[in-house]
Structures are given as C-alpha cells and as structure tokens.
Design an enzyme around this catalytic site. Structure first.
Site, PDB file in Angstrom:
ATOM      1  N   HIS A  19      -5.848  -1.870 -28.042  1.00 40.63           N
ATOM      2  CA  HIS A  19      -6.043  -1.343 -29.381  1.00 40.63           C
ATOM      3  C   HIS A  19      -6.402   0.130 -29.346  1.00 40.63           C
ATOM      4  O   HIS A  19      -6.240   0.842 -30.320  1.00 40.63           O
ATOM      5  CB  HIS A  19      -7.180  -2.096 -30.076  1.00 40.63           C
ATOM      6  N   SER A  20      -6.969   0.550 -28.221  1.00 41.02           N
ATOM      7  CA  SER A  20      -7.448   1.918 -28.105  1.00 41.02           C
ATOM      8  C   SER A  20      -6.626   2.670 -27.077  1.00 41.02           C
ATOM      9  O   SER A  20      -6.454   2.216 -25.946  1.00 41.02           O
ATOM     10  CB  SER A  20      -8.926   1.902 -27.705  1.00 41.02           C
TER      11      SER A  20
END
Lengths: 245, 214
Positions: A19-20
């Site tokens: 997600h990052s």
C-alpha cells in the site's frame, strides 16, 4: 561474495506490492542487501503516490520482471494489495504460469524468497521459500531438526558417513541478517544438505532465528555428494568473520 | 425501455453522478469502520470511467455492446481506484461483462449480469453473506432479481427488485460484526455502522434501475 550461479542472473525476479511506496521500496532495499543478484521490483502506492495499490504499477512491474527473468514471485502486504495482484493475474491469465502470488508475510517472505532466488531457485522453489517464512519468523516457533543439535560429541564423524564440524563465530555481532544471508547463499550453491546447529543452512530466516552471538560455537553438519566441500566452505566463511573482524 | 448499450452508458454516467453526490457519506461510513477512503476512491474511479466514455465518444470506437461498456468500467476502476473496491468492483464488472455479449438484455439477461458481478466479488473477496461486506447487498439483489424474473417481471422491474433488495441488504449490515476486510480488525466495535461497500452497491444498482426508467 555471491554464492549463486556464477555469472548468471537469477532465474526468478520478485515483485513487492505494498500500500505504501516507501514500504515496498524499503522491502526491496532490505532484500537486495541479502540477494544482490536478484531483480527486485517495488510496486507500492497509488498512481499519484498515495496509500493504496495501483493495478497499472503492479502490472508494469510484473511485465518488467518477466522481460528480465524466466518467472516472477509476487508478495503483497494487505488485503486489497493481494486483490489487486489477483486481478492483474486474472486479466493476464496468470502470464502462462510464469507468475505466482505468495501467501507469505511481506518482509520475511521477501527476504527468504530473494535469497532462494539468488541461489538459482525456480518459481516453485522461490514461492515455497516465501511461504515457508510464515512458519519460521515468529519467535519461539518450533524449528524442524533443532532437537538433534545437542547430544553429539564434537569432532565425531556422523554415523551415516556425513560430515560434521564445529566452528566459533568470530564477528562480534554474530549471525545477524547479512552473515545469515551469506551462509544461506553459500549453502544453496552446493549439492548438499547442510544443517547449522540443527537448522536448514540454506534458510536465511532459520539461521537468523538461531540468534547466534559472537563467540558462540556452531555445529555444521552436511549430507549429500558435496557435503564435505559445503561444510568446509561454511567453516571458512564463519572463520573469515564475514568481513566484520 | 430496452436495456441496450445506451442503457449501459446511462447507467455508468448516472453511477458516476450518484457516487460523486454520496462521496462524503461513503467516506464517513468508511471512516467509522475502515480506512476512510471509500467515497473518494470510488469517486475518482467513476470520474475516470466517464472520461474514458467521453474519450471513446470523440475519438476511438464507442462501446458497441453492453459488455464493452462493462469491460471499460472494469479495467478503469481496477487501475484508478486504489483501495479494495477497485479490484472488487473491477472484477464484478468484468464477470458481468462476460455474460452480457447481448445487444439487449431480457429479464434473464439482467439476472445473469448480476450473478456474474456477485461471482466476481466473491471470487476476489472470498466473503459470504453476513460478514458485513458488499456481498450483503449483492446476494439479496441477485436473489430478488431471480425471483422477479421467474415471476415474469420485465427487465426494468427485475432491476428495480434488485436495487430495492440491495438497499435493504445494505441497511441490514448495521448490526453485523465484520469478519472480512479492514473493518474486521475492529471486531465487535464494527457493529452499529452500515457497511460502506454494501452502501455503494445499493447506489450503483439504484442507478441501474433509474437508468432503465429515465
């Protein structure tokens, strides 16, 4: 210091989906330190760099991986990252079986998979290595074979004709991540099964979990056609202090 | 009113309008039990879909069939949404597109479209009814559509039955405890809130209904 197939690139590339963007990049960095010969691609964040996963980033990374390697193993961090990867694989019909998504913890799986890929493993082997990481990273988890360590006497040849040696860790920090990766790669390069203090010498995670400190003795045992060479190489690497003495 | 490619186009544009209007409501629902980005993500996704539809109207070949519109929605949502709803709705529209290579939907065609969407969502999210997810809106919608179609309802009435059931299903998620998705991290504390994914499902199916009567 590479113990992989000399002069050959790894057959399998890794795509790390988070997600990052920074988490994906960090996992690439960490894995690269242990497996410098492996193509590692980060696919983190949304198209505008926010938190989330991008279908386009994931599919672009997989395509890039397949241009350079025979196959790719993908690791993903949370639910929707997994779903995004599955969607990409669905749309492309699994890239003819060349790409597999690992059911593995993100960081531990990436490190284990990278070291196995560095050792020349194929997609199935790299995938298995990542997925096995889920059972080994928790502190206190049972380690297969750990019980056989104590009880044997130093210097004694193993009963089955295998090779056995005892060596003392010389570098002050002991068997931390980098030396563990060096040993695992070294072991993977031999046609032999090597155990260090009873754990699989080709598994970077199992070696790290030994928590062996500087000054500690390690028992190295080997079986298989190249067991003697493998054990000797491990002893030399440990005595060399991994460049830290 | 026939359910043809023009209807699919209207449905998609109406979906985008309604999602934009509900963006803050969806985000607020998601803030309570998720990561607070559902409204924003879907709004971004559907804006991108409309941009694609407009682009294909001016330049490229416009979608010729219902399935083409649904496929365009699917691929655009997958690549532009970011959160879990991207792959979930993306796969839903993709599977729906596979079963609607027809020029015009009859009542059973509507059921097939909805069944395809539900199948896509469960394939991707692996959720079942009662786990406080969008499946809690899709499953009753499919059931109601089947019942209506088997009872001889018109295609538009089948859609209406599905939309009403989806809305009721979304409302019925309020007391549920989430066991799938990000809300499951909250355990018991997820009870008392309406599921954002089930809510957006109701909005999309209501748009399908209203596009058939507009």
């Amino acid at each position: 210091m590479s113990a992989g197939p000399v002069g050959a690139r790894a057959r399998v590339a890794l795509v790390l989906v988070s997600h990052s963007q920074r988490l994906a990049q960090g996992a690439v960095e960490l894995s690269a330190q242990m497996a410098p010969g492996v193509l590692l691609l980060a696919a983190g964040g949304t198209d505008d760099g926010g938190l989330g996963t991008s279908y386009d980033r994931v599919s672009a990374a997989i395509e890039e991986a397949l241009q350079a390697a025979d196959g790719a193993v993908v690791l993903a961090d949370l639910g929707s990252a997994v779903m995004t990867v599955e969607s990409v694989l669905d749309m492309e019909d699994g890239f003819d079986g060349r790409v597999r998504l690992a059911d593995a913890p993100f960081v531990e799986g990436a490190v284990a998979a990278a070291v196995t890929a560095h050792g020349g493993g194929d997609v199935a082997e790299v995938l298995a290595s990542a997925e096995h990481a889920g059972g080994t990273f928790a502190v206190g988890a049972e380690t297969p074979g750990a019980a056989e360590g104590p009880g044997t006497t130093d210097g004694e040849p193993a009963a089955d004709g295998g090779t056995r040696a005892v060596v003392t860790l010389r570098n002050p920090l002991g068997l931390h991540a980098r030396p563990a990766a060096v040993l695992a790669r070294l072991v993977a390069g031999f046609d032999a099964s090597v155990a260090i203090d009873g754990v699989n010498g080709a598994s970077v995670l199992e070696l790290m979990k030994l928590g062996a400190a500087g000054g500690q003795e390690l028992t190295v045992t080997g079986e298989g056609p190249e067991a003697a060479d493998a054990v000797r190489a491990v002893v030399e690497a440990v005595e060399g202090g991994f460049g830290e003495v | 009113m026939t359910l043809d490619v023009a209807w699919a186009d209207r449905w998609t544009r109406l979906s985008a309008e309604r999602i934009t209007a509900a963006r803050d409501e969806l985000t607020e629902l998601d803030r309570q039990i998720g990561d607070g980005d559902h409204g924003e993500n879907l709004d971004r996704g559907f804006r991108a879909v409309v941009a694609k539809l407009d682009g294909s109207a001016s330049g490229e070949q416009p979608p010729a069939q219902i399935g083409d519109v649904l496929k365009l929605v699917a691929t655009t949502l997958m690549s532009s949404v970011g959160g879990a709803s991207g792959p979930l709705y993306g796969t839903a529209y993709l599977r729906a597109a596979k079963v609607t290579g027809l020029a015009e939907l009859d009542a059973q065609g509507v059921v097939a479209l909805l069944e395809g969407a539900l199948e896509g969502i469960t394939a991707r999210g692996k959720a079942q009814v009662g786990e406080k997810t969008m499946v809690d809106a899709w499953q009753p919608a499919v059931d109601a559509a089947e019942a209506a179609a088997n009872g001889g309802a018109s295609p538009a009435d089948v859609l209406a039955a599905a939309a009403d059931a989806a809305r009721a299903g979304a409302g019925a998620t309020v007391p549920l405890v989430a066991t799938k998705g990000r809300a499951s991290y909250l355990g018991e504390r997820s009870a008392g809130h309406q599921d954002p994914g089930a809510t957006s499902t109701a909005i999309l199916l209501e748009a399908a209904r209203d596009a058939a009567t507009a």
